[in-house]
Design an enzyme around this catalytic site. Structure first.
Site, PDB file in Angstrom:
ATOM      1  N   SER A  52      43.885  24.996  45.284  1.00 28.97           N
ATOM      2  CA  SER A  52      44.202  25.108  43.865  1.00 28.97           C
ATOM      3  C   SER A  52      45.213  24.018  43.480  1.00 28.97           C
ATOM      4  O   SER A  52      44.970  22.844  43.754  1.00 28.97           O
ATOM      5  CB  SER A  52      44.741  26.515  43.598  1.00 28.97           C
ATOM      6  N   HIS A  94      38.110  32.406  42.525  1.00 31.37           N
ATOM      7  CA  HIS A  94      39.075  31.385  42.937  1.00 31.37           C
ATOM      8  C   HIS A  94      39.959  31.884  44.088  1.00 31.37           C
ATOM      9  O   HIS A  94      40.334  31.121  44.986  1.00 31.37           O
ATOM     10  CB  HIS A  94      39.930  30.997  41.738  1.00 31.37           C
ATOM     11  N   ASP A  95      40.302  33.170  44.063  1.00 35.05           N
ATOM     12  CA  ASP A  95      41.176  33.744  45.092  1.00 35.05           C
ATOM     13  C   ASP A  95      40.591  33.654  46.500  1.00 35.05           C
ATOM     14  O   ASP A  95      41.317  33.871  47.471  1.00 35.05           O
ATOM     15  CB  ASP A  95      41.469  35.218  44.777  1.00 35.05           C
ATOM     16  N   ASP A 146      33.878  30.689  42.307  1.00 35.89           N
ATOM     17  CA  ASP A 146      35.105  30.182  41.688  1.00 35.89           C
ATOM     18  C   ASP A 146      34.739  29.469  40.387  1.00 35.89           C
ATOM     19  O   ASP A 146      34.168  28.383  40.398  1.00 35.89           O
ATOM     20  CB  ASP A 146      35.794  29.208  42.664  1.00 35.89           C
ATOM     21  N   ARG A 155      50.446  36.531  33.272  1.00 37.85           N
ATOM     22  CA  ARG A 155      49.910  36.769  34.608  1.00 37.85           C
ATOM     23  C   ARG A 155      48.589  37.523  34.539  1.00 37.85           C
ATOM     24  O   ARG A 155      47.666  37.248  35.297  1.00 37.85           O
ATOM     25  CB  ARG A 155      50.926  37.558  35.428  1.00 37.85           C
TER      26      ARG A 155
END
Lengths: 197, 367
Positions: free
Chosen positions: B149, B347-348, B314, B218
């Site tokens: 990232s 993405h994680d 992602d 967040r």
């Protein structure tokens, strides 16, 4: 470390690669050929491979391999970026074989192409006598599962190269890895061509 | 025992620190950790670059949350980056809030916290700060720089700005520029923070942060780290501790409760102004921009080998962005490997168990 001996068709391809060349192997699988060329001929190799597991294995051998599809990704490479571009046992799985061939000779100063010869006598027998699509050593997967969609014979390939105006520098027909001098279109299970624009 | 090495280190490096945007920091403090030993030849140093909201605690317990290091799946005994073999460095980025100079730091010129007087920084500034740290640690050349990232952006920048100092670059789930969509999501987060009256133009006291604004930022960002498939699998339309919807605005759905929890727990470990500055640095990131948009030209002088990894689900830094980097590296003649790995976790995925990713990185590092 002594390199593992190559599959006979790959050995024929490898023999056509000059020492120290910059090589792109399209459909490089787990990188066996590239690793061999690096270790024994000092080539600077790159690879393209569709299967992520094979890419991981090839990267694990220290090779620079990019996951990608020869049908779409070759356009990304500059002209004459490599001395040699290899397409071994992959042409028959391409959606647009002629377009891929044109890309090979654009990216590479020369291209080495190997493919299963659909004119081999076993194939002819299977169709003409058995009435069935062939399942042979060089074509081991049955018709509904094979990734191969564009079969050709050595004579067909020869004609395509001529129609595209490509120069055939060398040609060989292999039967079980041995070169066939007589009637290659009938007796060879594999064709290997070295081409130039 | 050399005080420069070990867990929870902090150093203030001498001299001013000029920034890409034109500003100058009067001093530079870097908080970092090292694992393993630098060998005699200095050939085994690996720099790990962290993502937006992570920190230097890559392989040791976090001092505030007590959670294990954020990348212990990749770094640790028996892992691809084993401190028995590698000298591993991970530093809190410039602009961060875990000890490196950032908006929460005190400006030595007036003894007040910088807050919004902190200059806007870039990814290149983060990398320049890391380079200063390496000088301090006596590390000349990095065997590898690894990041996912925003960490991947730093890794790529390393290869471009310090070509002779980096042998190998591993850039995971990343991009060579921030897309309009990336910028858009960051702007939502920033506006949420700045709309919170507690933000007070950034001049809030540490004990009274703009908690609601940062939590909402967040929550929005967290959605971009997951995939629709992952959310559906984890939560679906399941209700939170109830049998029927409440016809109100409680967290009826599990996914709401989960996001609220993510938002609240984030506030306990992250600073709102830091979030503004770091997201801005990411938005400004475009490696090709100084080269008329030609990414291949940006990579023209690189001397590293590259390994890129992306994940199928992602959508924040999709595979197409990795492919763009691969194309440019190929055009620049740089040795590059690339693999897109199957994962439902969005993405994680790069932070989760990914045996294939470990296999690729292991092979790339040892070969």
């Amino acid at each position: 470390m002594t390199p593992v001996p190559l599959r006979p068709d790959l050995a024929a391809v490898a023999a056509a690669v000059p020492e120290g060349a910059r090589v792109l192997d399209i459909g490089c699988g787990n990188g066996q050929l590239l690793a061999w060329l690096r270790d024994t001929k000092g080539v600077e190799g790159r690879g393209i491979e569709l299967d992520p597991g094979d890419v991981a294995a090839a990267v694990g051998r220290g090779l620079a391999v990019v996951q990608g599809d020869a049908d779409t990704d070759l356009a990304d490479y500059p002209d004459a970026a490599f001395d040699v571009v290899i397409l071994s046992n992959t042409l028959q799985a391409m959606h647009r074989p002629a377009a891929v061939l044109a890309e090979l000779v654009r990216i590479g100063r020369s291209a080495i192409v190997s493919f299963p010869n659909f004119g081999h006598w076993r194939v002819r027998m299977s169709l003409s006598v058995g009435g069935r699509m062939p399942v042979t050593r060089s074509l081991p997967v049955s018709w509904h599962e094979t990734p191969n969609i564009h079969f050709c014979t050595i004579a067909d390939f020869e004609a395509l190269a001529r129609d595209m105006g490509l120069t055939v520098e060398r040609r060989a027909g292999l039967a079980s890895g041995r070169q066939v001098a007589l009637w290659p279109n009938l007796l060879a299970d594999t064709g290997v061509f070295v081409l130039r624009r | 025992m050399d005080e420069r090495f070990g867990l929870d280190r902090r150093v203030t490096l001498p001299g001013e620190f000029p920034l890409a945007g034109g500003g100058v920091l009067p001093e530079l403090t870097i908080a970092y950790e090292t694992y393993g030993k630098l060998n005699a030849g200095g050939t085994n140093a690996v720099l790990i670059c962290h993502a937006l909201t992570l920190d230097q605690y890559v392989a040791s317990a976090h001092p505030r949350t007590g959670k294990p290091g954020w990348w212990t799946r990749l770094i640790g005994p028996g892992k691809p980056v084993d401190p028995a073999d590698w000298f591993v460095i991970c530093a809190n980025v410039l602009g961060g809030c875990m000890g490196s100079t950032g908006p929460t730091s005190i400006d030595p010129r007036d003894g007040q916290a910088y807050a919004m007087r902190f200059p806007v920084i870039t990814i290149a500034d983060m990398v320049a700060a890391q380079a200063r740290l390496l000088d301090h640690l006596g590390v000349g050349t990095l065997a590898a720089v690894i990041g996912g990232s925003m960490g991947g952006m730093q890794a790529l920048t390393w290869a471009v700005h310090h070509p002779a100092r980096v042998k190998k670059v591993v850039a995971i789930a990343t991009a060579a520029r921030h897309s309009a969509q990336n910028i858009a999501f960051h702007e939502v987060g920033r506006q949420a923070i700045m709309a919170d009256p507690m933000w007070a133009g950034g001049a809030y006291a540490a004990a009274r942060p703009p908690a609601s604004g940062l939590a909402v930022a967040r929550m929005a960002a967290h959605i971009t780290y997951l995939s629709e498939e992952g959310l559906t699998e984890k939560f679906g339309r399941r209700l939170q501790n109830r049998d029927a919807v409440s016809f109100g605005f409680d967290a009826d759905f599990q996914v709401e409760s989960y996001l609220r929890h993510q938002g609240l727990s984030f506030v306990e470990r992250f600073d709102a102004n830091s979030y503004l500055y770091i997201t801005r640095a990411m938005d400004y990131f475009d490696l090709a921009e100084p080269h008329g948009g030609n990414l291949a030209r940006a990579f023209a002088g690189v001397q590293s080998r590259f390994c890129l990894v992306s994940f199928t689900s992602d959508w924040l830094y999709p595979t197409a962005e990795s492919r763009r980097i691969v194309r440019a590296l190929n055009a620049a003649g740089a040795p590059v490997s690339f693999v897109e790995l199957e994962s439902p976790f969005g993405h994680d995925a790069f932070l989760l168990d990914a045996p294939e990713m470990n296999r690729v990185i292991d092979g790339f590092l040892t070969a």
